[in-house]
Design a protein around this motif. Structure first.
Motif, PDB file in Angstrom:
ATOM      1  N   ARG A 269      11.483 -24.740  -1.916  1.00 30.84           N
ATOM      2  CA  ARG A 269      12.350 -24.215  -2.977  1.00 30.84           C
ATOM      3  C   ARG A 269      13.774 -24.750  -2.902  1.00 30.84           C
TER       4      ARG A 269
ATOM      5  N   SER B 277      17.483 -17.892  -3.667  1.00 27.96           N
ATOM      6  CA  SER B 277      17.623 -19.283  -3.257  1.00 27.96           C
ATOM      7  C   SER B 277      19.031 -19.806  -3.511  1.00 27.96           C
TER       8      SER B 277
ATOM      9  N   CYS C 217      18.867 -25.983   4.444  1.00 30.12           N
ATOM     10  CA  CYS C 217      18.238 -25.589   3.178  1.00 30.12           C
ATOM     11  C   CYS C 217      16.720 -25.599   3.295  1.00 30.12           C
TER      12      CYS C 217
ATOM     13  N   ARG D  65      15.056 -22.083   2.956  1.00 28.33           N
ATOM     14  CA  ARG D  65      14.575 -22.117   1.563  1.00 28.33           C
ATOM     15  C   ARG D  65      15.711 -21.836   0.589  1.00 28.33           C
ATOM     16  N   ALA D  66      16.789 -22.585   0.785  1.00 26.95           N
ATOM     17  CA  ALA D  66      17.986 -22.418  -0.032  1.00 26.95           C
ATOM     18  C   ALA D  66      18.086 -23.545  -1.054  1.00 26.95           C
ATOM     19  N   ASN D  67      18.840 -23.329  -2.096  1.00 23.88           N
ATOM     20  CA  ASN D  67      19.047 -24.322  -3.138  1.00 23.88           C
ATOM     21  C   ASN D  67      19.983 -25.409  -2.606  1.00 23.88           C
TER      22      ASN D  67
END
Length: 169
Positions: free
Chosen positions: A34, A42, A70, A74-76
């Motif tokens: 993601r 996110s 990230c 699961r970060a933008n």
């Protein structure tokens, strides 16, 4: 300025899509974790990661560190990358001076014995400047990342819902 951005944006979008088509494993990895997610969680994580690394003395290593975090969190990635620019070429010197001053006020001056400084001069430089700068940056980066996460998590949806949306034909 706006005209030049509208010319560059399609070029960048085309090149990026072409790269993703040529690297389907990368695309699957980015989608799986993601890294381009537009959900609130996110994007909040992305802002926190970007603020944390933007406020630490990691210039030159920020992008790989941000990408790794990230993927793990699961970060933008796009939000994280954009928010690392809080430490840009205009602000990096004042930020580093503030980090050094804050670290010096927290841990105070560090003195080593004469034999140690003559044998290892790099150790003296690191302990005097590098350690103080690192401590000072962490004192600012951790609360900024936390506050950025909370702001994006709780006020982000409220702000985005107030913008008018385009009507579908």
């Amino acid at each position: 300025m706006k005209n030049s951005l509208t010319r560059v944006q399609p070029w960048f979008r085309t090149r990026f899509r072409q790269w993703l088509r040529q690297n389907p494993k990368s695309l699957r990895l980015l989608r799986r974790f993601r890294c381009f997610g537009t959900d609130t969680e996110s994007m909040s994580r992305g802002l926190a990661v970007g603020l944390f690394f933007g406020l630490t003395p990691t210039v030159g290593f920020q992008t790989p560190l941000v990408l790794a975090c990230c993927l793990m969190l699961r970060a933008n990635f796009l939000i994280a990358f954009a928010s690392t620019w809080i430490s840009n070429p205009l602000t990096v010197a004042p930020l580093y001076l503030a980090f050094n001053w804050l670290g010096d006020s927290i841990i105070g001056p560090i003195t080593l014995s004469e034999s140690t400084t003559s044998s290892y001069p790099w150790l003296n430089l690191f302990l005097e400047e590098g350690l103080q700068m690192t401590i000072g940056s962490l004192v600012l980066a951790i609360p900024a990342a936390f506050l950025g996460y909370l702001l994006a998590k709780y006020w982000g949806p409220r702000i985005s819902s107030s913008f008018p949306t385009a009507e579908k034909p």
